[in-house]
Design a protein around this motif. Structure first.
Motif, PDB file in Angstrom:
ATOM      1  N   UNK A 314      20.141  48.032  45.063  1.00 11.76           N
ATOM      2  CA  UNK A 314      20.618  46.733  45.731  1.00 11.76           C
ATOM      3  C   UNK A 314      21.396  46.167  44.060  1.00 11.76           C
ATOM      4  N   UNK A 315      20.626  46.197  42.812  1.00  7.05           N
ATOM      5  CA  UNK A 315      20.933  45.636  41.812  1.00  7.05           C
ATOM      6  C   UNK A 315      22.188  46.507  41.278  1.00  7.05           C
ATOM      7  N   UNK A 316      22.260  47.883  41.295  1.00  8.00           N
ATOM      8  CA  UNK A 316      23.364  48.748  40.953  1.00  8.00           C
ATOM      9  C   UNK A 316      24.543  48.609  41.824  1.00  8.00           C
ATOM     10  N   UNK A 317      24.343  48.208  43.073  1.00  8.35           N
ATOM     11  CA  UNK A 317      25.483  47.999  43.867  1.00  8.35           C
ATOM     12  C   UNK A 317      26.303  46.565  43.631  1.00  8.35           C
ATOM     13  N   UNK A 318      25.387  45.547  43.227  1.00  7.38           N
ATOM     14  CA  UNK A 318      25.732  44.162  42.939  1.00  7.38           C
ATOM     15  C   UNK A 318      26.632  44.364  41.701  1.00  7.38           C
ATOM     16  N   UNK A 319      26.180  45.278  40.646  1.00  2.00           N
ATOM     17  CA  UNK A 319      26.932  45.143  39.562  1.00  2.00           C
ATOM     18  C   UNK A 319      28.230  45.872  39.696  1.00  2.00           C
ATOM     19  N   UNK A 320      28.345  46.830  40.667  1.00  2.00           N
ATOM     20  CA  UNK A 320      29.453  47.615  40.948  1.00  2.00           C
ATOM     21  C   UNK A 320      30.386  46.548  41.629  1.00  2.00           C
ATOM     22  N   UNK A 321      30.147  45.629  42.426  1.00  2.00           N
ATOM     23  CA  UNK A 321      30.976  44.651  43.095  1.00  2.00           C
ATOM     24  C   UNK A 321      31.558  43.840  41.968  1.00  2.00           C
ATOM     25  N   UNK A 322      30.551  43.502  41.123  1.00  2.00           N
ATOM     26  CA  UNK A 322      31.021  42.349  40.143  1.00  2.00           C
ATOM     27  C   UNK A 322      31.908  43.072  39.160  1.00  2.00           C
ATOM     28  N   UNK A 323      32.142  44.322  38.999  1.00  2.13           N
ATOM     29  CA  UNK A 323      32.906  45.210  38.090  1.00  2.13           C
ATOM     30  C   UNK A 323      34.287  45.180  38.979  1.00  2.13           C
ATOM     31  N   UNK A 324      34.270  45.383  40.206  1.00  3.30           N
ATOM     32  CA  UNK A 324      35.637  45.368  41.098  1.00  3.30           C
ATOM     33  C   UNK A 324      36.111  44.005  40.964  1.00  3.30           C
ATOM     34  N   UNK A 325      35.357  43.082  40.998  1.00  6.56           N
ATOM     35  CA  UNK A 325      36.328  41.712  41.118  1.00  6.56           C
ATOM     36  C   UNK A 325      37.122  41.488  39.778  1.00  6.56           C
ATOM     37  N   UNK A 326      36.509  42.238  38.617  1.00  6.43           N
ATOM     38  CA  UNK A 326      37.350  42.142  37.441  1.00  6.43           C
ATOM     39  C   UNK A 326      38.269  43.249  37.146  1.00  6.43           C
ATOM     40  N   UNK A 327      38.238  44.108  38.131  1.00  2.00           N
ATOM     41  CA  UNK A 327      39.356  45.313  38.146  1.00  2.00           C
ATOM     42  C   UNK A 327      40.632  44.855  38.980  1.00  2.00           C
ATOM     43  N   UNK A 328      40.531  45.600  40.196  1.00  2.00           N
ATOM     44  CA  UNK A 328      41.811  45.287  41.152  1.00  2.00           C
ATOM     45  C   UNK A 328      41.438  45.037  42.564  1.00  2.00           C
ATOM     46  N   UNK A 329      40.068  44.581  42.904  1.00  2.00           N
ATOM     47  CA  UNK A 329      39.708  44.621  44.121  1.00  2.00           C
ATOM     48  C   UNK A 329      40.748  43.556  44.983  1.00  2.00           C
ATOM     49  N   UNK A 330      41.141  42.390  44.079  1.00  4.33           N
ATOM     50  CA  UNK A 330      42.030  41.574  44.591  1.00  4.33           C
ATOM     51  C   UNK A 330      43.286  41.721  43.869  1.00  4.33           C
ATOM     52  N   UNK A 331      44.597  41.938  44.579  1.00  3.84           N
ATOM     53  CA  UNK A 331      45.588  41.989  43.840  1.00  3.84           C
ATOM     54  C   UNK A 331      46.434  40.695  43.673  1.00  3.84           C
ATOM     55  N   UNK A 332      46.350  39.864  42.871  1.00  5.27           N
ATOM     56  CA  UNK A 332      46.982  38.478  42.692  1.00  5.27           C
ATOM     57  C   UNK A 332      47.970  38.397  41.801  1.00  5.27           C
ATOM     58  N   UNK A 333      49.204  38.030  42.270  1.00  9.87           N
ATOM     59  CA  UNK A 333      50.578  37.740  41.400  1.00  9.87           C
ATOM     60  C   UNK A 333      50.991  36.214  41.640  1.00  9.87           C
TER      61      UNK A 333
END
Length: 333
Positions: A314-333
């Motif tokens: 669970x903790x590992x996957x939470x950390x991965x989702x947090x990294x996604x937020x910082x990367x390009x999970x949401x493409x906002x311009x």
């Protein structure tokens, strides 16, 4: 209505304001001999200024917030008199998220420490705790108290038993004998202190219900119904969450930039939805919508429910989702 109909399940109207107005709530709890937050309610900056000068908090950390609101709207941590004035001007006279004009605001001591949700149901004055959630609140995007998520706890963990017993006293002081209550309590300098409590179930459109069901096998909504309708079913509700079938977490997705939502990265979304702990996801914006950096519950990007028998997974996957937020999970311009 229940009072006018003389229903036995009525909590009465004597404490109605104390169950809604945060200032009256705190003073009612204090008058019952229960630890409550130091506070002032005012519509005058000169009164607020005089109060702060007499109080002289050290270190200077003060919370300014609307008297009636929700979703962390307007809650501001101030570390100087100038910041308090700015917060007063930003809150007073403005329309809050409930559509109410802020005619007064609260000045409160800043409660250091971890914040918890204490969800209860009551019948004939007997209070049962059906869930304790530990908040993960952090400063982000210029806001001080953004909720990143909440995890379910059990009574054998540190502080939980004390938090539950404290909240029972709070609920009793507010005249609540029937139904659900959703409390928020800080563990401050070795003791629990009330932030606020609502005479209702936890909100977030019930997104947390499947997580509670997976972890404990029951949830506040079904238990709340039982508290009104069935003495036998209420009797069967455990007095506190003692066991867990799995580990559970509700994760709130964060926007780090503002602009227009162009897309959600499909590969990352597929990865997220294929995680071992994944249960459900809801996004709060669609392509073409304007978005703002997350500063409160009203500007989250979405919500994800997670559960797994292995806490490390669970903790590992939470950390991965947090990294996604910082990367390009949401493409906002």
């Amino acid at each position: 209505l229940s009072t006018h109909l003389n229903l036995s399940s009525s909590n009465g109207t004597n404490f109605t304001e104390a169950r809604r107005n945060k200032f009256i709530m705190g003073e009612t709890v204090r008058s019952a001999g229960v630890r409550a937050v130091k506070q002032l309610m005012s519509s005058s900056w000169s009164e607020v200024e005089a109060y702060l000068k007499e109080w002289n908090p050290s270190p200077f950390k003060v919370i300014m917030k609307p008297t009636d609101s929700a979703g962390s709207d307007g809650v501001t941590l101030c570390t100087s008199m100038a910041q308090c004035l700015d917060a007063f001007n930003a809150i007073y006279g403005r329309t809050n998220v409930l559509g109410l004009i802020n005619k007064e605001l609260l000045v409160q001591e800043y409660l250091e420490g971890t914040e918890y949700i204490i969800d209860m149901v009551s019948r004939e004055g007997e209070h049962k705790c059906v869930a304790v959630w530990e908040y993960d609140r952090r400063p982000v995007n210029g806001a001080g108290f953004v909720c990143f998520g909440q995890k379910l706890c059990t009574i054998d963990e540190p502080r939980i038993a004390e938090l539950i017993e404290y909240q029972k006293k709070v609920v009793t002081a507010l005249g609540i004998k029937y139904g659900p209550t959703h409390g928020e309590v800080k563990w401050h300098k070795g003791e629990p202190v009330l932030v606020e409590v609502g005479a209702r179930c936890q909100g977030a459109e019930g997104f947390w219900i499947p997580v509670a069901d997976a972890v404990h096998g029951y949830n506040q909504v079904s238990c709340g119904i039982d508290s009104y309708l069935s003495a036998d079913k209420f009797f069967d509700i455990p007095p506190a969450p003692r066991t867990r079938a799995t580990w559970g977490y509700v994760l709130f997705l964060i926007f780090y930039v503002g602009g227009t939502m162009e897309a959600v990265d499909k590969n990352m979304m597929e990865e997220l939805c294929s995680m071992k702990s994944f249960m459900n996801i809801e996004l709060f914006t669609a392509e073409g919508d304007p978005v703002k950096p997350t500063t409160n519950a009203l500007t989250w990007a979405g919500i994800v429910s997670l559960s797994h028998a292995d806490q490390d997974v669970l903790h590992t996957e939470i950390d991965r989702i947090r990294a996604m937020e910082r990367e390009k999970l949401f493409i906002v311009n």
